[in-house]
Scaffold this motif. Structure first.
Motif, PDB file in Angstrom:
ATOM      1  N   MET A   8       0.825  -1.202   0.000  1.00 14.58           N
ATOM      2  CA  MET A   8       0.000   0.000   0.000  1.00 14.58           C
ATOM      3  C   MET A   8       0.869   1.266   0.000  1.00 14.58           C
ATOM      4  SD  MET A   8      -3.270   0.851   0.373  1.00 14.58           S
ATOM      5  CE  MET A   8      -4.307   2.095   0.971  1.00 14.58           C
ATOM      6  N   LEU A   9       1.855   1.281   0.894  1.00 20.74           N
ATOM      7  CA  LEU A   9       2.743   2.423   0.979  1.00 20.74           C
ATOM      8  C   LEU A   9       3.603   2.544  -0.280  1.00 20.74           C
ATOM      9  CD1 LEU A   9       3.663   4.741   2.753  1.00 20.74           C
ATOM     10  CD2 LEU A   9       5.354   3.214   3.767  1.00 20.74           C
ATOM     11  N   MET A  10       4.030   1.409  -0.794  1.00 19.92           N
ATOM     12  CA  MET A  10       4.843   1.403  -2.019  1.00 19.92           C
ATOM     13  C   MET A  10       4.031   1.912  -3.208  1.00 19.92           C
ATOM     14  SD  MET A  10       7.742   0.988  -2.970  1.00 19.92           S
ATOM     15  CE  MET A  10       9.054   0.095  -3.687  1.00 19.92           C
ATOM     16  N   LYS A  11       2.746   1.549  -3.290  1.00 16.42           N
ATOM     17  CA  LYS A  11       1.894   2.028  -4.375  1.00 16.42           C
ATOM     18  C   LYS A  11       1.749   3.549  -4.318  1.00 16.42           C
ATOM     19  CE  LYS A  11      -0.910  -2.004  -5.409  1.00 16.42           C
ATOM     20  NZ  LYS A  11      -2.263  -2.556  -5.467  1.00 16.42           N
ATOM     21  N   ARG A  12       1.603   4.086  -3.118  1.00 15.08           N
ATOM     22  CA  ARG A  12       1.487   5.532  -2.965  1.00 15.08           C
ATOM     23  C   ARG A  12       2.778   6.230  -3.395  1.00 15.08           C
ATOM     24  NH1 ARG A  12      -1.624   6.713   2.713  1.00 15.08           N
ATOM     25  NH2 ARG A  12      -3.651   5.926   2.053  1.00 15.08           N
ATOM     26  N   PHE A  13       3.893   5.637  -2.998  1.00 16.91           N
ATOM     27  CA  PHE A  13       5.190   6.201  -3.372  1.00 16.91           C
ATOM     28  C   PHE A  13       5.371   6.188  -4.887  1.00 16.91           C
ATOM     29  CE2 PHE A  13       9.750   5.592  -4.261  1.00 16.91           C
ATOM     30  CZ  PHE A  13      10.212   6.825  -3.792  1.00 16.91           C
ATOM     31  N   LEU A  14       5.039   5.083  -5.535  1.00 16.48           N
ATOM     32  CA  LEU A  14       5.172   4.982  -6.984  1.00 16.48           C
ATOM     33  C   LEU A  14       4.230   5.944  -7.698  1.00 16.48           C
ATOM     34  CD1 LEU A  14       5.620   1.138  -7.454  1.00 16.48           C
ATOM     35  CD2 LEU A  14       7.354   2.920  -7.663  1.00 16.48           C
ATOM     36  N   LYS A  15       3.045   6.136  -7.129  1.00 20.33           N
ATOM     37  CA  LYS A  15       2.100   7.085  -7.723  1.00 20.33           C
ATOM     38  C   LYS A  15       2.637   8.513  -7.615  1.00 20.33           C
ATOM     39  CE  LYS A  15      -2.753   8.241  -7.822  1.00 20.33           C
ATOM     40  NZ  LYS A  15      -4.081   8.009  -7.286  1.00 20.33           N
ATOM     41  N   LEU A  16       3.299   8.798  -6.503  1.00 22.41           N
ATOM     42  CA  LEU A  16       3.896  10.110  -6.306  1.00 22.41           C
ATOM     43  C   LEU A  16       4.995  10.381  -7.327  1.00 22.41           C
ATOM     44  CD1 LEU A  16       3.443  10.846  -2.766  1.00 22.41           C
ATOM     45  CD2 LEU A  16       5.017  12.377  -3.899  1.00 22.41           C
ATOM     46  N   LEU A  17       5.737   9.345  -7.686  1.00 21.89           N
ATOM     47  CA  LEU A  17       6.822   9.500  -8.656  1.00 21.89           C
ATOM     48  C   LEU A  17       6.303   9.825 -10.053  1.00 21.89           C
ATOM     49  CD1 LEU A  17       9.325   6.682  -7.690  1.00 21.89           C
ATOM     50  CD2 LEU A  17       9.517   9.125  -7.256  1.00 21.89           C
ATOM     51  N   LYS A  18       5.027   9.632 -10.279  1.00 25.83           N
ATOM     52  CA  LYS A  18       4.440   9.914 -11.584  1.00 25.83           C
ATOM     53  C   LYS A  18       4.083  11.390 -11.759  1.00 25.83           C
ATOM     54  CE  LYS A  18       2.645   5.310 -12.401  1.00 25.83           C
ATOM     55  NZ  LYS A  18       1.481   4.490 -12.661  1.00 25.83           N
ATOM     56  N   SER A  19       4.525  12.209 -10.834  1.00 29.81           N
ATOM     57  CA  SER A  19       4.234  13.636 -10.913  1.00 29.81           C
ATOM     58  C   SER A  19       5.465  14.414 -11.347  1.00 29.81           C
ATOM     59  CB  SER A  19       3.771  14.151  -9.552  1.00 29.81           C
ATOM     60  OG  SER A  19       3.713  15.558  -9.572  1.00 29.81           O
ATOM     61  N   PRO A  20       5.378  15.135 -12.465  1.00 30.07           N
ATOM     62  CA  PRO A  20       6.517  15.972 -12.867  1.00 30.07           C
ATOM     63  C   PRO A  20       6.763  17.111 -11.873  1.00 30.07           C
ATOM     64  CG  PRO A  20       4.696  16.205 -14.413  1.00 30.07           C
ATOM     65  CD  PRO A  20       4.306  15.167 -13.423  1.00 30.07           C
ATOM     66  N   TYR A  21       5.727  17.519 -11.153  1.00 28.39           N
ATOM     67  CA  TYR A  21       5.896  18.592 -10.173  1.00 28.39           C
ATOM     68  C   TYR A  21       6.767  18.132  -9.010  1.00 28.39           C
ATOM     69  CZ  TYR A  21       2.073  20.442 -12.889  1.00 28.39           C
ATOM     70  OH  TYR A  21       1.306  20.872 -13.920  1.00 28.39           O
ATOM     71  N   LEU A  22       6.670  16.853  -8.664  1.00 27.93           N
ATOM     72  CA  LEU A  22       7.541  16.307  -7.633  1.00 27.93           C
ATOM     73  C   LEU A  22       8.990  16.307  -8.118  1.00 27.93           C
ATOM     74  CD1 LEU A  22       7.761  15.021  -4.822  1.00 27.93           C
ATOM     75  CD2 LEU A  22       7.555  12.808  -5.923  1.00 27.93           C
ATOM     76  N   ALA A  23       9.197  16.029  -9.394  1.00 25.51           N
ATOM     77  CA  ALA A  23      10.550  16.068  -9.962  1.00 25.51           C
ATOM     78  C   ALA A  23      11.120  17.477  -9.886  1.00 25.51           C
ATOM     79  CB  ALA A  23      10.526  15.568 -11.401  1.00 25.51           C
ATOM     80  N   ILE A  24      10.311  18.471 -10.199  1.00 28.91           N
ATOM     81  CA  ILE A  24      10.762  19.864 -10.107  1.00 28.91           C
ATOM     82  C   ILE A  24      11.136  20.192  -8.661  1.00 28.91           C
ATOM     83  CG2 ILE A  24      10.001  22.276 -10.298  1.00 28.91           C
ATOM     84  CD1 ILE A  24       8.270  21.362 -12.683  1.00 28.91           C
ATOM     85  N   LEU A  25      10.279  19.836  -7.737  1.00 24.57           N
ATOM     86  CA  LEU A  25      10.547  20.088  -6.323  1.00 24.57           C
ATOM     87  C   LEU A  25      11.804  19.337  -5.867  1.00 24.57           C
ATOM     88  CD1 LEU A  25       9.573  21.436  -3.712  1.00 24.57           C
ATOM     89  CD2 LEU A  25       8.243  19.360  -3.257  1.00 24.57           C
ATOM     90  N   PHE A  26      11.940  18.078  -6.291  1.00 17.12           N
ATOM     91  CA  PHE A  26      13.108  17.281  -5.920  1.00 17.12           C
ATOM     92  C   PHE A  26      14.392  17.949  -6.388  1.00 17.12           C
ATOM     93  CE2 PHE A  26      16.291  14.210  -7.388  1.00 17.12           C
ATOM     94  CZ  PHE A  26      16.650  13.644  -6.172  1.00 17.12           C
ATOM     95  N   TYR A  27      14.476  18.295  -7.659  1.00 23.74           N
ATOM     96  CA  TYR A  27      15.695  18.905  -8.183  1.00 23.74           C
ATOM     97  C   TYR A  27      15.943  20.282  -7.576  1.00 23.74           C
ATOM     98  CZ  TYR A  27      16.656  15.271 -11.572  1.00 23.74           C
ATOM     99  OH  TYR A  27      16.981  14.084 -12.151  1.00 23.74           O
ATOM    100  N   TYR A  28      14.876  21.031  -7.338  1.00 25.33           N
ATOM    101  CA  TYR A  28      15.060  22.356  -6.754  1.00 25.33           C
ATOM    102  C   TYR A  28      15.635  22.256  -5.346  1.00 25.33           C
ATOM    103  CZ  TYR A  28      14.339  27.226  -5.604  1.00 25.33           C
ATOM    104  OH  TYR A  28      14.541  28.531  -5.242  1.00 25.33           O
ATOM    105  N   LEU A  29      15.105  21.332  -4.550  1.00 29.09           N
ATOM    106  CA  LEU A  29      15.609  21.174  -3.182  1.00 29.09           C
ATOM    107  C   LEU A  29      16.974  20.486  -3.153  1.00 29.09           C
ATOM    108  CD1 LEU A  29      12.327  20.215  -1.292  1.00 29.09           C
ATOM    109  CD2 LEU A  29      13.489  22.438  -1.367  1.00 29.09           C
ATOM    110  N   ALA A  30      17.176  19.505  -4.010  1.00 27.18           N
ATOM    111  CA  ALA A  30      18.444  18.775  -4.025  1.00 27.18           C
ATOM    112  C   ALA A  30      19.602  19.656  -4.465  1.00 27.18           C
ATOM    113  CB  ALA A  30      18.334  17.560  -4.941  1.00 27.18           C
ATOM    114  N   LEU A  31      19.355  20.590  -5.356  1.00 24.96           N
ATOM    115  CA  LEU A  31      20.420  21.443  -5.887  1.00 24.96           C
ATOM    116  C   LEU A  31      20.325  22.885  -5.383  1.00 24.96           C
ATOM    117  CD1 LEU A  31      20.382  20.066  -9.528  1.00 24.96           C
ATOM    118  CD2 LEU A  31      22.036  19.540  -7.718  1.00 24.96           C
ATOM    119  N   PHE A  32      19.516  23.098  -4.354  1.00 22.31           N
ATOM    120  CA  PHE A  32      19.327  24.445  -3.802  1.00 22.31           C
ATOM    121  C   PHE A  32      20.651  24.980  -3.276  1.00 22.31           C
ATOM    122  CE2 PHE A  32      18.169  27.599  -0.658  1.00 22.31           C
ATOM    123  CZ  PHE A  32      17.199  28.306  -1.328  1.00 22.31           C
ATOM    124  N   PRO A  33      21.001  26.208  -3.437  1.00 26.66           N
ATOM    125  CA  PRO A  33      20.252  27.285  -4.054  1.00 26.66           C
ATOM    126  C   PRO A  33      20.340  27.272  -5.579  1.00 26.66           C
ATOM    127  CG  PRO A  33      22.285  28.168  -3.175  1.00 26.66           C
ATOM    128  CD  PRO A  33      22.252  26.699  -2.844  1.00 26.66           C
TER     129      PRO A  33
END
Length: 185
Positions: free
Chosen positions: A1-26
């Motif tokens: 159940m938790l894994m399905k939610r995580f995989l569904k979250l990965l299907k969002s390009p907005y999460l990718a934008i947030l990930f890269y923005y925070l990972a490479l901040f500033p």
């Protein structure tokens, strides 16, 4: 159940934008971009970059004080240009979403998009103009005119942008002439 939610979250390009923005901040910033930000803070200018790029960067980064704002605008502009290009192709919507998702999670997008450099904006402008060459839908709408004007602004942030602008205008003028001839004008 938790894994399905995580995989569904990965299907969002907005999460990718947030990930890269925070990972490479500033941001990812080169030595010359650091010097540019310092020049802005000191009230100086230079001819190392186009005036368009220097002033655009100056406004977005608030005189070089907040470079992370410039990297955010660069990342979002690259994402928007990619969506704009992909949507110009006559593809199934599911395939379009997959292409956008794949691109948004690729290191090219995140690392390149977070780099403070004029190439990010130039590439974004080029993608937008290429999308109009591929499929010049609705060129008379306000949105299209604004998008073309923004793309022209973006490509002028690189010295080679004038060559691309000439190429784009020559193709669009040829199409416009064909349209006028077909209308009997």
């Amino acid at each position: 159940m938790l894994m399905k939610r995580f995989l569904k979250l990965l299907k969002s390009p907005y999460l990718a934008i947030l990930f890269y923005y925070l990972a490479l901040f500033p941001s990812r910033i080169y030595r010359d971009s650091t010097e540019m930000m310092q020049m802005m803070r000191d009230g100086k200018t230079t001819d190392q970059w186009t005036a368009t790029y220097f002033r655009f960067s100056q406004v977005i980064s608030v005189n070089g004080k907040y470079p992370f704002l410039l990297s955010l605008v660069g990342l979002l502009t690259l994402y928007w240009a990619t969506i704009f290009l992909v949507n110009r192709f006559e593809l199934d919507n599911k395939l379009k979403k997959r292409v956008i998702l794949f691109f948004s999670w690729s290191p090219f997008f995140g690392v390149f998009g977070m780099t403070i450099t004029h190439e990010v904006f130039y590439v974004s402008g080029a993608l937008i103009l290429i999308s109009f060459i591929i499929s010049p839908k609705k060129l008379d709408s306000f949105e299209s005119k604004f998008t073309i004007a923004y793309a022209v602004l973006l490509i002028t942030m690189e010295f080679l942008g004038l060559i691309l602008l000439f190429f784009f205008l020559s193709i669009m003028m040829k199409r416009w002439n064909k349209f006028l001839v077909s209308m009997g004008l």
